[in-house]
Design a protein around this motif. Structure first.
Motif, PDB file in Angstrom:
ATOM      1  N   LEU A  32       0.828  -1.207   0.000  1.00 27.39           N
ATOM      2  CA  LEU A  32       0.000   0.000   0.000  1.00 27.39           C
ATOM      3  C   LEU A  32       0.865   1.260   0.000  1.00 27.39           C
ATOM      4  O   LEU A  32       0.617   2.199  -0.768  1.00 27.39           O
ATOM      5  N   ALA A  33       1.861   1.285   0.862  1.00 27.54           N
ATOM      6  CA  ALA A  33       2.701   2.485   0.970  1.00 27.54           C
ATOM      7  C   ALA A  33       3.500   2.727  -0.305  1.00 27.54           C
ATOM      8  O   ALA A  33       3.616   3.869  -0.782  1.00 27.54           O
ATOM      9  N   GLU A  34       4.052   1.669  -0.865  1.00 31.95           N
ATOM     10  CA  GLU A  34       4.825   1.827  -2.103  1.00 31.95           C
ATOM     11  C   GLU A  34       3.925   2.225  -3.269  1.00 31.95           C
ATOM     12  O   GLU A  34       4.298   3.058  -4.101  1.00 31.95           O
ATOM     13  N   ASN A  35       2.726   1.651  -3.327  1.00 32.15           N
ATOM     14  CA  ASN A  35       1.797   2.014  -4.387  1.00 32.15           C
ATOM     15  C   ASN A  35       1.320   3.451  -4.223  1.00 32.15           C
ATOM     16  O   ASN A  35       1.129   4.169  -5.210  1.00 32.15           O
ATOM     17  N   GLY A  70      -0.880  14.142  -5.095  1.00 31.62           N
ATOM     18  CA  GLY A  70      -1.768  14.416  -3.977  1.00 31.62           C
ATOM     19  C   GLY A  70      -1.022  14.516  -2.656  1.00 31.62           C
ATOM     20  O   GLY A  70      -1.323  15.377  -1.816  1.00 31.62           O
ATOM     21  N   LEU A  71      -0.036  13.644  -2.462  1.00 31.43           N
ATOM     22  CA  LEU A  71       0.764  13.706  -1.242  1.00 31.43           C
ATOM     23  C   LEU A  71       1.500  15.035  -1.133  1.00 31.43           C
ATOM     24  O   LEU A  71       1.611  15.616  -0.042  1.00 31.43           O
ATOM     25  N   SER A  72       2.011  15.529  -2.251  1.00 31.59           N
ATOM     26  CA  SER A  72       2.758  16.797  -2.223  1.00 31.59           C
ATOM     27  C   SER A  72       1.855  17.996  -1.974  1.00 31.59           C
ATOM     28  O   SER A  72       2.334  19.059  -1.581  1.00 31.59           O
ATOM     29  N   ASN A  73       0.542  17.828  -2.194  1.00 32.16           N
ATOM     30  CA  ASN A  73      -0.400  18.918  -1.941  1.00 32.16           C
ATOM     31  C   ASN A  73      -0.720  19.088  -0.460  1.00 32.16           C
ATOM     32  O   ASN A  73      -1.227  20.138  -0.049  1.00 32.16           O
ATOM     33  N   HIS A  74      -0.474  18.045   0.339  1.00 35.47           N
ATOM     34  CA  HIS A  74      -0.922  18.042   1.733  1.00 35.47           C
ATOM     35  C   HIS A  74      -0.106  19.020   2.577  1.00 35.47           C
ATOM     36  O   HIS A  74       1.076  19.262   2.289  1.00 35.47           O
ATOM     37  N   PRO A  75      -0.692  19.590   3.629  1.00 34.62           N
ATOM     38  CA  PRO A  75       0.053  20.543   4.469  1.00 34.62           C
ATOM     39  C   PRO A  75       1.340  19.978   5.056  1.00 34.62           C
ATOM     40  O   PRO A  75       2.303  20.709   5.252  1.00 34.62           O
ATOM     41  N   LEU A  76       1.356  18.683   5.381  1.00 41.17           N
ATOM     42  CA  LEU A  76       2.589  17.991   5.753  1.00 41.17           C
ATOM     43  C   LEU A  76       2.806  16.867   4.753  1.00 41.17           C
ATOM     44  O   LEU A  76       1.901  16.066   4.519  1.00 41.17           O
ATOM     45  N   VAL A  77       3.987  16.797   4.181  1.00 43.20           N
ATOM     46  CA  VAL A  77       4.262  15.775   3.167  1.00 43.20           C
ATOM     47  C   VAL A  77       4.851  14.554   3.859  1.00 43.20           C
ATOM     48  O   VAL A  77       5.929  14.617   4.458  1.00 43.20           O
ATOM     49  N   PHE A  78       4.121  13.448   3.784  1.00 39.59           N
ATOM     50  CA  PHE A  78       4.532  12.220   4.463  1.00 39.59           C
ATOM     51  C   PHE A  78       5.499  11.416   3.598  1.00 39.59           C
ATOM     52  O   PHE A  78       5.321  11.285   2.394  1.00 39.59           O
ATOM     53  N   GLY A  79       6.500  10.845   4.250  1.00 37.95           N
ATOM     54  CA  GLY A  79       7.420   9.936   3.580  1.00 37.95           C
ATOM     55  C   GLY A  79       6.955   8.498   3.706  1.00 37.95           C
ATOM     56  O   GLY A  79       5.926   8.199   4.319  1.00 37.95           O
ATOM     57  N   LEU A  80       7.738   7.570   3.164  1.00 35.86           N
ATOM     58  CA  LEU A  80       7.349   6.165   3.105  1.00 35.86           C
ATOM     59  C   LEU A  80       7.044   5.590   4.488  1.00 35.86           C
ATOM     60  O   LEU A  80       6.000   4.952   4.680  1.00 35.86           O
ATOM     61  N   GLU A  81       7.921   5.798   5.446  1.00 36.60           N
ATOM     62  CA  GLU A  81       7.706   5.205   6.769  1.00 36.60           C
ATOM     63  C   GLU A  81       6.516   5.831   7.480  1.00 36.60           C
ATOM     64  O   GLU A  81       5.783   5.136   8.212  1.00 36.60           O
ATOM     65  N   GLU A  82       6.297   7.116   7.282  1.00 26.63           N
ATOM     66  CA  GLU A  82       5.128   7.763   7.889  1.00 26.63           C
ATOM     67  C   GLU A  82       3.829   7.234   7.277  1.00 26.63           C
ATOM     68  O   GLU A  82       2.835   7.027   7.985  1.00 26.63           O
ATOM     69  N   ILE A  83       3.848   6.998   5.983  1.00 23.67           N
ATOM     70  CA  ILE A  83       2.671   6.433   5.319  1.00 23.67           C
ATOM     71  C   ILE A  83       2.387   5.037   5.847  1.00 23.67           C
ATOM     72  O   ILE A  83       1.232   4.678   6.132  1.00 23.67           O
ATOM     73  N   LYS A  84       3.425   4.236   6.016  1.00 22.49           N
ATOM     74  CA  LYS A  84       3.249   2.890   6.577  1.00 22.49           C
ATOM     75  C   LYS A  84       2.652   2.971   7.978  1.00 22.49           C
ATOM     76  O   LYS A  84       1.759   2.174   8.328  1.00 22.49           O
ATOM     77  N   ARG A  85       3.127   3.907   8.762  1.00 30.43           N
ATOM     78  CA  ARG A  85       2.616   4.038  10.133  1.00 30.43           C
ATOM     79  C   ARG A  85       1.139   4.399  10.149  1.00 30.43           C
ATOM     80  O   ARG A  85       0.350   3.840  10.920  1.00 30.43           O
ATOM     81  N   ILE A  86       0.731   5.298   9.244  1.00 34.90           N
ATOM     82  CA  ILE A  86      -0.680   5.683   9.179  1.00 34.90           C
ATOM     83  C   ILE A  86      -1.538   4.498   8.768  1.00 34.90           C
ATOM     84  O   ILE A  86      -2.607   4.245   9.338  1.00 34.90           O
ATOM     85  N   TYR A  87      -1.077   3.746   7.785  1.00 37.04           N
ATOM     86  CA  TYR A  87      -1.823   2.555   7.377  1.00 37.04           C
ATOM     87  C   TYR A  87      -1.983   1.580   8.555  1.00 37.04           C
ATOM     88  O   TYR A  87      -3.059   1.019   8.789  1.00 37.04           O
ATOM     89  N   ARG A  88      -0.891   1.365   9.299  1.00 39.27           N
ATOM     90  CA  ARG A  88      -0.956   0.421  10.428  1.00 39.27           C
ATOM     91  C   ARG A  88      -1.951   0.910  11.474  1.00 39.27           C
ATOM     92  O   ARG A  88      -2.730   0.124  12.029  1.00 39.27           O
ATOM     93  N   GLU A  89      -1.928   2.205  11.755  1.00 37.87           N
ATOM     94  CA  GLU A  89      -2.861   2.747  12.743  1.00 37.87           C
ATOM     95  C   GLU A  89      -4.303   2.651  12.256  1.00 37.87           C
ATOM     96  O   GLU A  89      -5.230   2.473  13.065  1.00 37.87           O
ATOM     97  N   ALA A  90      -4.500   2.752  10.940  1.00 34.09           N
ATOM     98  CA  ALA A  90      -5.856   2.707  10.389  1.00 34.09           C
ATOM     99  C   ALA A  90      -6.406   1.283  10.369  1.00 34.09           C
ATOM    100  O   ALA A  90      -7.621   1.088  10.257  1.00 34.09           O
ATOM    101  N   ILE A  91      -5.522   0.283  10.447  1.00 33.70           N
ATOM    102  CA  ILE A  91      -5.975  -1.109  10.470  1.00 33.70           C
ATOM    103  C   ILE A  91      -6.607  -1.443  11.829  1.00 33.70           C
ATOM    104  O   ILE A  91      -7.624  -2.133  11.894  1.00 33.70           O
TER     105      ILE A  91
END
Length: 376
Positions: free
Chosen positions: A344-347, A355-376
């Motif tokens: 998911l994070a790599e895709n 879209g990621l670059s538009n966000h007020p904070l730009v998340f990197g790969l590990e931050e994206i993985k962390r958000i996915y894990r928290e959302a599970i």
């Protein structure tokens, strides 16, 4: 102050305006491919009504009713093949965002041929498509108001949008009366999608004065109407406000784009074919919670429009809204597991970098993985 705003869409809005579909079609072509899903337009009688209105104005029609939620590129190919074989010179979308997006893809593919993924990923460019009429029956994607068509490649599971002015509808007929037959659960999902479009466009780094005006009005209208209509589907004025909010959301992302919630959701629904609004519900509060520092004044205004106090309770205010809509969920409940997180994070970085670059904070790969894990 410098900006550019261009959106060549013709909107016909109001109760009963769907009666004009024959007249609008006759001005654009003689044989229409009607694109819809498998059942709802038939059950409600809308499909038969549209076919009759077309006949009255001398427009013949062919039915393509193979569209599913999260439409596939292969479905677009099938529809385009039928349109070409039947000599269709016009496409009419009848249904929700999936039907409209598929119809846009079909209108484009019929003229251009080849691999549509080349155009989705920008390897090729075209400004040609069959003319399209959109007749939305849900108030969520706002696809009637922009030049985006989201579709999933079943081979790669990439869920990404074709974007060009050629697929902006020649006419979008937005009749709030067509929304009232939606199941309550569908309304919750599409209504939250509409709210997210407006919130994300407001937060976007590409926001400019006109998109900000539209987005804030869209948020305000959603706040006024979504829960009211969810609780009382006979509230026609509420349906008007919510439908307008959806169309504004579609229009505003055409210029300002989306931000992190949509960027992270598309890989999830591409991988597991989950309901888009449920994916957004699982992700948006978490993402906003971790983004406040990037634009505290904007999150504060979003919170106030939704009934909160300031930026500190923005995420919780959204959670309260989701609770009222019976839309509190997790990605785990939608079939996503820990084993999916790396893909998911790599895709997400592959298909949603903009879209990621538009966000007020730009998340990197590990931050994206962390958000996915928290959302599970």
């Amino acid at each position: 102050m410098e900006f550019q705003y261009h959106l060549p869409v013709n909107l016909l809005f109001g109760r009963g305006k769907s009666d004009a579909v024959g007249e609008k079609a006759a001005a654009l072509g003689k044989r229409a491919l009607i694109v819809t899903g498998g059942s709802s337009a038939k059950r409600s009688g809308l499909l038969a009504k549209v076919e009759g209105l077309l006949r009255e104005k001398g427009v013949s029609s062919v039915l393509f009713d193979k569209v599913k939620p999260n439409p596939l590129t292969t479905t677009v190919y099938d529809g385009a093949a039928l349109a070409a074989a039947e000599g269709c010179d016009l496409v009419i979308a009848v249904g929700g965002g999936s039907s409209i997006d598929a119809a846009k893809g079909i209108a484009f593919q019929t003229v251009n041929g080849g691999d549509i993924n080349d155009f989705i990923f920008g390897r090729k460019v075209s400004t040609a498509a069959l003319p399209l009429i959109a007749l939305p029956t849900t108030c969520g994607t706002g696809s009637e108001g922009n030049g985006f068509a989201v579709m999933t490649n079943p081979q790669t599971l990439d869920k990404k949008s074709l974007r060009c002015n050629a697929i902006v509808p020649a006419c979008s007929i937005i009749d709030p009366l067509l929304m009232t037959t939606m199941p309550q659960s569908t309304l919750a999902c599409v209504g939250f999608d509409a709210l997210c479009h407006n919130m994300e466009a407001y937060l976007s780094a590409l926001a400019q004065p006109l998109t900000t005006i539209q987005a804030l009005e869209g948020i305000r209208l959603c706040a006024q109407s979504l829960c009211q209509v969810y609780e009382d589907p006979s509230d026609l004025e509420g349906w008007e406000r919510l439908t307008l909010a959806s169309t504004l959301g579609g229009m505003v992302i055409n210029s300002a784009g989306v931000a992190a919630p949509h960027s992270l959701e598309h890989p999830a629904s591409g991988l597991k074919d989950i309901v888009h609004g449920k994916g957004l519900a699982a992700l948006t509060p978490l993402i906003f919670e971790q983004s406040i520092g990037g634009a505290p004044e904007k999150f504060a205004l979003i919170s106030k429009l939704l009934g909160g106090r300031d930026e500190k309770d923005c995420a919780e205010t959204i959670r309260e809204l989701l609770s009222k809509l019976d839309l509190t969920t997790t990605l785990g409940e939608q079939g996503i597991s820990e084993a999916d997180v790396d893909w998911l994070a790599e895709n997400c970085l592959k298909i949603s970098a903009a879209g990621l670059s538009n966000h007020p904070l730009v998340f990197g790969l590990e931050e994206i993985k962390r958000i996915y894990r928290e959302a599970i």
